[in-house]
Scaffold this motif. Structure first.
Motif, PDB file in Angstrom:
ATOM      1  N   MET A  43     186.472 -32.202  69.128  1.00 25.97           N
ATOM      2  CA  MET A  43     185.302 -33.038  68.787  1.00 25.97           C
ATOM      3  C   MET A  43     185.341 -34.372  69.544  1.00 25.97           C
ATOM      4  N   ASN A  44     184.173 -34.760  70.060  1.00 26.71           N
ATOM      5  CA  ASN A  44     184.091 -35.994  70.858  1.00 26.71           C
ATOM      6  C   ASN A  44     184.163 -37.258  70.015  1.00 26.71           C
ATOM      7  N   ASN A  45     183.686 -37.122  68.794  1.00 23.64           N
ATOM      8  CA  ASN A  45     183.460 -38.330  68.006  1.00 23.64           C
ATOM      9  C   ASN A  45     184.579 -38.575  66.996  1.00 23.64           C
ATOM     10  N   VAL A  46     185.808 -38.453  67.504  1.00 17.91           N
ATOM     11  CA  VAL A  46     186.953 -38.612  66.603  1.00 17.91           C
ATOM     12  C   VAL A  46     187.018 -39.985  65.969  1.00 17.91           C
ATOM     13  N   ASN A  47     186.482 -41.003  66.706  1.00 24.97           N
ATOM     14  CA  ASN A  47     186.583 -42.365  66.177  1.00 24.97           C
ATOM     15  C   ASN A  47     185.479 -42.713  65.205  1.00 24.97           C
ATOM     16  N   PHE A  48     184.567 -41.806  65.054  1.00 26.49           N
ATOM     17  CA  PHE A  48     183.404 -42.114  64.225  1.00 26.49           C
ATOM     18  C   PHE A  48     183.774 -42.269  62.761  1.00 26.49           C
TER      19      PHE A  48
ATOM     20  N   ILE B  90     178.537 -48.259  69.946  1.00 28.62           N
ATOM     21  CA  ILE B  90     178.463 -47.508  68.681  1.00 28.62           C
ATOM     22  C   ILE B  90     177.727 -46.180  68.876  1.00 28.62           C
ATOM     23  N   LEU B  91     176.685 -46.246  69.686  1.00 29.79           N
ATOM     24  CA  LEU B  91     175.919 -45.012  69.939  1.00 29.79           C
ATOM     25  C   LEU B  91     176.816 -43.892  70.469  1.00 29.79           C
ATOM     26  N   LYS B  92     177.801 -44.284  71.278  1.00 38.79           N
ATOM     27  CA  LYS B  92     178.715 -43.285  71.866  1.00 38.79           C
ATOM     28  C   LYS B  92     179.588 -42.631  70.804  1.00 38.79           C
ATOM     29  N   LYS B  93     179.808 -43.344  69.711  1.00 38.39           N
ATOM     30  CA  LYS B  93     180.702 -42.822  68.660  1.00 38.39           C
ATOM     31  C   LYS B  93     179.992 -41.891  67.668  1.00 38.39           C
ATOM     32  N   ILE B  94     178.695 -42.045  67.568  1.00 44.10           N
ATOM     33  CA  ILE B  94     177.962 -41.290  66.537  1.00 44.10           C
ATOM     34  C   ILE B  94     177.633 -39.870  67.022  1.00 44.10           C
ATOM     35  N   PRO B  95     177.975 -38.845  66.210  1.00 42.65           N
ATOM     36  CA  PRO B  95     177.668 -37.472  66.605  1.00 42.65           C
ATOM     37  C   PRO B  95     176.178 -37.291  66.887  1.00 42.65           C
ATOM     38  N   LYS B  96     175.912 -36.470  67.883  1.00 45.54           N
ATOM     39  CA  LYS B  96     174.545 -36.294  68.380  1.00 45.54           C
ATOM     40  C   LYS B  96     173.543 -35.918  67.277  1.00 45.54           C
ATOM     41  N   ASP B  97     173.903 -34.896  66.480  1.00 45.78           N
ATOM     42  CA  ASP B  97     172.958 -34.426  65.453  1.00 45.78           C
ATOM     43  C   ASP B  97     172.656 -35.518  64.425  1.00 45.78           C
ATOM     44  N   MET B  98     173.670 -36.317  64.148  1.00 50.09           N
ATOM     45  CA  MET B  98     173.486 -37.399  63.184  1.00 50.09           C
ATOM     46  C   MET B  98     172.554 -38.474  63.754  1.00 50.09           C
TER      47      MET B  98
ATOM     48  N   GLU C 180     165.041 -40.100  63.730  1.00 56.29           N
ATOM     49  CA  GLU C 180     163.889 -39.503  63.050  1.00 56.29           C
ATOM     50  C   GLU C 180     163.501 -40.339  61.826  1.00 56.29           C
ATOM     51  N   LEU C 181     164.521 -40.630  61.020  1.00 50.04           N
ATOM     52  CA  LEU C 181     164.281 -41.404  59.794  1.00 50.04           C
ATOM     53  C   LEU C 181     163.843 -42.833  60.113  1.00 50.04           C
ATOM     54  N   ARG C 182     164.433 -43.376  61.143  1.00 47.88           N
ATOM     55  CA  ARG C 182     164.114 -44.754  61.519  1.00 47.88           C
ATOM     56  C   ARG C 182     162.622 -44.871  61.883  1.00 47.88           C
TER      57      ARG C 182
END
Ligand SMILES: [Zn+2]
Length: 254
Positions: free
Chosen positions: A1-6, A174-182, A188-190
């Motif tokens: 997983m890419n977003n281990v630091n998330f 921060i954007l780099k840390k957040i999983p894509k689907d999230m 969408e919600l924003r």
């Protein structure tokens, strides 16, 4: 997983940073639309128009005065020449003598009239000068104030722009840390929820829609490492923790 630091708080960070970015942009825009500056510019334009009008009028009078002055000089020359002729002893006919004398008298009378007119114009010019100076000073004063205000606004915008730059840098980290689907869900919600995608449940309430979360739902919201959904407003919901307050006070002072 890419977003281990998330961690979930990154969503809160992202949202607070983006809200701060919006505030900074608004701040810059309102600095640019300074009412005081518009007022000063209007005042300057009025003074400048008045100054230009007075100057134009002054130049017209001065032009007229100069024209009269030139005519007086020209006629004085003529008078001098006639006088020379009269005293040269070359005139023999009395008719010629009378003609010269009449011409000279007419010229002298005309010059007297012109001199009076010139004096009138000179008085007018003297009256004009202080008015022009006053208006010019007023105009320059406004110009100076505009310059100072623009410098001040420019400096203040620069401060906000520097902060904005930092916020954007933090946002992209921060954007780099957040999983894509999230992130897709967040965006969408924003877009749908007035720019606010994430909320925090505190003391059984949603801190964004301010509604009490029904006990039946609240009972299921227990895991601080999980994202829930506010049953009232539909935003991504996270359980409150002291870490959130720290993040909030840190990002809001940026
Ligand atoms: Zn809610």
């Amino acid at each position: 997983m890419n977003n281990v630091n998330f961690d979930l708080l990154d969503l809160v960070r992202l949202q607070l940073i983006e809200q701060n970015i919006v505030r900074k942009i608004n701040e810059i825009n309102s600095l640019k639309k300074s009412e005081k500056l518009t007022e000063l510019e209007t005042a300057f334009n009025l003074a400048n128009k008045e100054f230009e009008g007075l100057e134009k009028e002054y130049l017209q009078i001065e032009y007229e005065r100069k024209k009269i002055d030139d005519r007086i000089s020209l006629q004085s020359e003529k008078i001098k020449k006639i006088e020379e002729k009269l005293f040269s002893g070359t005139i023999t006919s009395s008719k010629e003598l009378v003609n010269y004398q009449e011409e000279m008298n007419a010229l002298k009378q005309n010059n007297d009239e012109l001199e009076n007119r010139e004096i009138e114009l000179m008085i007018k010019i003297d009256d004009f000068k202080p008015k022009i100076e006053q208006t010019e000073q007023k105009k320059d004063k406004f110009l100076q104030e505009i310059k100072l205000l623009k410098d001040d606004i420019g400096a203040r915008i620069k401060v906000v722009e520097d902060k904005l730059k930092l916020l954007k840098e933090r946002r992209s980290l921060i954007l780099k840390k957040i999983p894509k689907d999230m992130l897709v869900k967040y965006e969408e919600l924003r877009a749908k929820k007035a720019g606010v995608a994430v909320t925090v449940m505190k003391n059984g309430f949603c801190t964004v829609c301010n509604m009490e979360i029904p006990v039946i739902d609240a009972d299921k919201i227990r895991d601080p490492d999980k994202i829930y959904k506010c049953p009232m407003c539909g935003r991504m919901l996270i359980i409150h923790s002291s870490g959130i307050e720290e993040i909030k006070s840190e990002i809001e002072t940026l």
